[in-house]
Design a protein around this motif. Structure first.
Motif, PDB file in Angstrom:
ATOM      1  N   GLU A 201     -56.121  33.472  28.989  1.00  0.00           N
ATOM      2  CA  GLU A 201     -55.186  32.434  28.432  1.00  0.00           C
ATOM      3  C   GLU A 201     -54.385  31.810  29.485  1.00  0.00           C
ATOM      4  O   GLU A 201     -54.247  30.628  29.402  1.00  0.00           O
ATOM      5  N   LYS A 204     -56.731  29.454  31.530  1.00  0.00           N
ATOM      6  CA  LYS A 204     -57.263  28.306  30.757  1.00  0.00           C
ATOM      7  C   LYS A 204     -56.107  27.200  30.605  1.00  0.00           C
ATOM      8  O   LYS A 204     -56.111  26.044  30.866  1.00  0.00           O
ATOM      9  N   ALA A 205     -54.631  27.702  30.696  1.00  0.00           N
ATOM     10  CA  ALA A 205     -53.534  26.835  30.797  1.00  0.00           C
ATOM     11  C   ALA A 205     -53.540  26.178  32.214  1.00  0.00           C
ATOM     12  O   ALA A 205     -53.224  24.866  32.466  1.00  0.00           O
ATOM     13  N   ILE A 207     -55.951  25.930  34.236  1.00  0.00           N
ATOM     14  CA  ILE A 207     -56.966  24.866  34.681  1.00  0.00           C
ATOM     15  C   ILE A 207     -56.738  23.426  33.960  1.00  0.00           C
ATOM     16  O   ILE A 207     -56.892  22.446  34.364  1.00  0.00           O
ATOM     17  N   ASP A 208     -56.156  23.706  32.687  1.00  0.00           N
ATOM     18  CA  ASP A 208     -55.787  22.304  32.066  1.00  0.00           C
ATOM     19  C   ASP A 208     -54.913  21.527  32.921  1.00  0.00           C
ATOM     20  O   ASP A 208     -54.927  20.314  32.937  1.00  0.00           O
ATOM     21  N   VAL A 209     -54.068  22.129  33.554  1.00  0.00           N
ATOM     22  CA  VAL A 209     -53.093  21.505  34.465  1.00  0.00           C
ATOM     23  C   VAL A 209     -53.727  21.076  35.727  1.00  0.00           C
ATOM     24  O   VAL A 209     -53.374  19.692  36.012  1.00  0.00           O
ATOM     25  N   LYS A 211     -56.919  20.478  36.469  1.00  0.00           N
ATOM     26  CA  LYS A 211     -58.162  20.076  36.471  1.00  0.00           C
ATOM     27  C   LYS A 211     -58.292  18.534  36.908  1.00  0.00           C
ATOM     28  O   LYS A 211     -59.266  18.153  37.651  1.00  0.00           O
TER      29      LYS A 211
END
Length: 241
Positions: A201, A204-205, A207-209, A211
């Motif tokens: 998790e 995931k957070a 990578i969202d930032v 990317k």
């Protein structure tokens, strides 16, 4: 985002064994370390031939040069190896003490030395990037941004990795403008290694930032240095992306 791994993930294996692991897992990118796998230019030539054979590109050479050593010849030696391998950047360590413990005189010495290192790296078409690590000056986004700003060289950037502290997201958000590469792994504050799924998790957070900034993702330090664990972590990272 390109996915690769550090050769030090498998520090005890030969260069060809490292290339075989990359091939078996359809990984096209490697960060070679100078401590074991690419000690000098002659070794770099042999490793480049292996990379060509296995269809692998060297993204980064992970040098163990420390800013503060003031040994420009040693640094240039690693730049030669990076150039032979066709790397885009060379990683160095920014001193041996935390930013909070670095006095002004030492800081100014760092700035002067880094400017010289950056000029050498530029001769070889390399970015100079700092390891983001505890017990170095590059241990917070504030200290990282400050020294990159004061060095004022367009080829000086930083890597990033989580420290498993509560402020990892804050440090990532603060460093994005200078970010070139991210080291991906899962460990706790005592350097105990876990499967990447333990931090799924969080990653995931992260990578969202980052990317939109398109840094390279370089896997490192899998549990037990095990190739099956590496494959599992790699598949998880790919699924997140």
């Amino acid at each position: 985002m390109r996915i690769g791994f550090t050769s030090v993930t498998f520090r005890n294996l030969s260069q060809e064994e490292v290339c075989k692991i990359a091939k078996e897992n359809n990984v096209k990118f490697i960060e070679w370390g100078t401590d074991v796998h690419v000690q000098d230019g002659e070794v770099a030539k042999r490793v480049k031939a292996l990379c060509d054979e296995y269809d692998i590109k060297t993204i980064t050479v992970g040098s163990y040069y420390r800013v503060g050593d003031n040994d420009l010849g040693a640094f240039e030696k690693d730049c030669v190896s990076a150039s032979i391998l066709g790397a885009e950047r060379i990683r160095v360590w920014l001193g041996r003490i935390a930013s909070v413990d670095t006095n002004e005189d030492t800081y100014l010495e760092y700035v002067s030395e880094i400017q010289k290192l950056a000029d050498i790296a530029k001769k070889y078409s390399l970015d100079l990037c700092f390891e983001y690590h505890k017990k170095t000056y590059n241990d917070t986004f504030k200290s990282s941004n400050k020294i990159i700003r004061d060095v004022n060289k367009d080829n000086v950037k930083t890597l990033w990795q989580p420290f498993s502290y509560d402020n990892d997201m804050e440090s990532l958000l603060g460093i994005l403008d200078n970010l070139k590469e991210v080291h991906v792994f899962a460990w706790d504050i005592n350097y105990q290694r876990y499967p990447l799924s333990w931090k799924k998790e969080d990653w995931k957070a992260f990578i969202d930032v980052f990317k939109p900034y398109n840094p390279d993702l370089i896997m490192e330090f899998v549990k037990d240095d095990n190739t099956d664990n590496f494959k599992e972590d790699l598949n998880l990272l790919r699924s997140i992306i």
